[in-house]
Design a protein around this motif. Structure first.
Motif, mmCIF file in Angstrom:
data_model
loop_
_atom_site.group_PDB
_atom_site.id
_atom_site.type_symbol
_atom_site.label_atom_id
_atom_site.label_comp_id
_atom_site.label_asym_id
_atom_site.label_seq_id
_atom_site.Cartn_x
_atom_site.Cartn_y
_atom_site.Cartn_z
ATOM 1 N N GLY A 14 0.793 -1.232 0.000
ATOM 2 C CA GLY A 14 0.000 0.000 0.000
ATOM 3 C C GLY A 14 0.821 1.276 0.000
ATOM 4 N N HIS A 274 -3.133 -3.525 3.163
ATOM 5 C CA HIS A 274 -3.735 -2.971 1.952
ATOM 6 C C HIS A 274 -4.959 -3.803 1.575
ATOM 7 C CE1 HIS A 274 -2.977 -1.052 -2.302
ATOM 8 N NE2 HIS A 274 -4.081 -0.614 -1.725
ATOM 9 N N LYS A 276 -7.697 -3.832 -1.540
ATOM 10 C CA LYS A 276 -8.000 -3.187 -2.825
ATOM 11 C C LYS A 276 -9.044 -3.999 -3.563
ATOM 12 C CE LYS A 276 -3.382 -4.786 -4.022
ATOM 13 N NZ LYS A 276 -2.089 -4.585 -4.643
ATOM 14 N N ASN A 289 -9.544 1.531 -2.411
ATOM 15 C CA ASN A 289 -8.446 1.039 -1.558
ATOM 16 C C ASN A 289 -8.615 1.486 -0.111
ATOM 17 O OD1 ASN A 289 -7.570 2.123 -4.257
ATOM 18 N ND2 ASN A 289 -5.790 0.857 -3.849
ATOM 19 N N VAL A 291 -5.499 1.645 3.037
ATOM 20 C CA VAL A 291 -4.096 1.273 3.285
ATOM 21 C C VAL A 291 -3.732 1.121 4.759
ATOM 22 C CG1 VAL A 291 -3.208 2.160 1.092
ATOM 23 C CG2 VAL A 291 -3.288 3.678 3.084
ATOM 24 N N SER A 300 -9.640 5.265 -5.621
ATOM 25 C CA SER A 300 -8.425 5.821 -6.239
ATOM 26 C C SER A 300 -8.630 6.024 -7.737
ATOM 27 C CB SER A 300 -7.222 4.922 -5.973
ATOM 28 O OG SER A 300 -7.470 3.614 -6.395
#
Ligand code: GTP
Ligand code: MG
Length: 369
Positions: A14, A274, A276, A289, A291, A300
């Motif tokens: 991340g 992370h 995603k 995402n 992190v 993102s």
């Protein structure tokens, strides 16, 4: 024959490697250079590969183990890129829980394939959300000392430490962070970057173009601690098909899934390295995402699209038993899809603890190139 510039971007899970890779690729392309990318993961079905390909970039992936353990496959994939797309630059992203990459990837590439590749200096991208806490010591990071050991070893082998996400840091906060990094890694160049908005990408390219004594910092590392630190992470890659009679806002679902996962994982006190998720609809894609537990989910790459059918790929790296992680992810996607009146077809799911790294090659200080 002109050698291909081989760039590897290190950094924790991340940290911003994929975002940087995409920015660098477009930067090189704008200079008329041909660029190809290599992604890497412990499992198949990578959000990163899908995201970069959806951005129109040429990508090969090494899946199933890290570059150091699949060195020959890395060379094969790079060879395929060489043959098919004749790149001037290849940018590779190793697994974010991997370290000792100078001894196991940079050095063998220089030694065995130095006639084909000009290996660039090795930058490691610094992730402030976990990095500040780890550098300050104590138990605040949410990860165990063994996982923190990996984070620090990654920085120790860097030719330059690239502090990312400076768009989120105030002037004095950034200055304090630079001092913290300089104090623990004296003499190592520190770059400041926002991979998100492109600040510092030019400076990173200047570093990558330098020639000289780079990629030579061979770690003194304890593989038992490294392996145990990595094995504390639960790893999950899952592919799902979402179907609905009515149109679903893809971005809404991506954020809903990440938000629900965050809530459950915070309750479990399981630190996110992370999370995603990519949504792949006809001609559109979006990525969301998270992190760390202390930050917020973000879209993102918004898809700005609605669809009746789309694919979801979830990649989760969390300090949690993988079986519990799998159950949480499965419950969350079911809840999210039922709320949106959609049905789910659950495809391939892999969840596990990463195994002990067994590098194909490991160069020592004595034979460093
Ligand atoms: N605000 C901000 N966000 C960033 C920046 N760089 C990356 N991010 C975000 O951080 C998240 C992780 O970025 P990635 O590029 O996927 O990180 P990574 O290092 O490739 O992660 P792994 O492949 O899981 O190890 C994404 O949500 C990015 O949008 C930055 O400079 N500023
Ligand atoms: Mg990545």
């Amino acid at each position: 024959m002109k050698r291909i510039q081989f760039v590897m971007l290190g950094g924790f899970l991340g940290a911003g490697k994929t975002t940087t890779m995409s920015k660098l690729a477009y930067h090189y392309k704008s200079k008329g250079l041909n660029v190809a990318l290599v992604t890497n993961d412990q499992a198949v079905n990578l959000v990163d590969t899908n995201s970069l390909r959806s951005q129109g970039l040429t990508v090969e992936e090494v899946a199933g183990a890290c570059f150091c353990c699949k060195f020959d496959e890395l060379v094969d994939k790079v060879g395929a890129l060489e043959e098919n797309s004749r790149p001037d630059v290849i940018i590779a992203e190793p697994v974010g829980s991997c370290t000792d990459l100078v001894a196991t990837v940079v050095q063998p590439l220089k030694d065995l394939y130095g006639n084909r590749f000009e290996v660039a200096p090795y930058p490691v991208i610094f992730k402030p959300s976990h990095g500040v806490k780890i550098l300050k010591g104590g138990n605040e990071s949410g990860f165990s000392p063994k996982a923190a050991y990996i984070f620090l070893k990654q920085l120790e082998e860097a030719d330059a430490i690239v502090i990312n996400r400076i768009d989120e840091l105030g002037v004095s906060e950034l200055e304090d962070l630079v001092q913290l990094v300089v104090k623990q890694f004296p003499g190592v160049p520190v770059l400041k970057m926002s991979a998100k908005n492109g600040t510092g990408i030019d400076e990173l390219c200047v570093l990558l173009d330098q020639k000289g004594s780079f990629g030579r910092k061979i770690l003194d590392i304890n593989y038992d601690i490294y392996a145990e630190g990595e094995a504390e992470l639960g790893w999950l890659n899952s592919t799902l098909q979402v179907n609905s009679e009515s149109m679903i806002d893809v971005d809404h679902m991506l954020l809903d899934v990440i938000n629900k996962l965050r809530k459950d994982l915070v309750e479990y006190n399981a630190e996110v390295a992370h999370l995603k998720v990519i949504g792949l609809a006809d001609g559109a894609f979006g990525v969301a995402n998270l992190v760390s537990n202390g930050t917020f989910p973000e879209l993102s790459l918004p898809s700005k699209s609605k669809a009746r059918r789309f694919e979801l790929i979830i990649n989760a790296r969390v300090a949690l038993d993988p079986l519990i992680l799998e159950k949480i992810v499965s419950d969350v996607v079911k809840e999210s899809s039922s709320f949106l009146n959609a049905s789910l077809v659950i495809g391939k799911t892999q969840s596990f603890k990463p195994g002990r790294p067994v590098p194909t090659h490991r160069y020592s200080d004595k034979n460093a190139r």
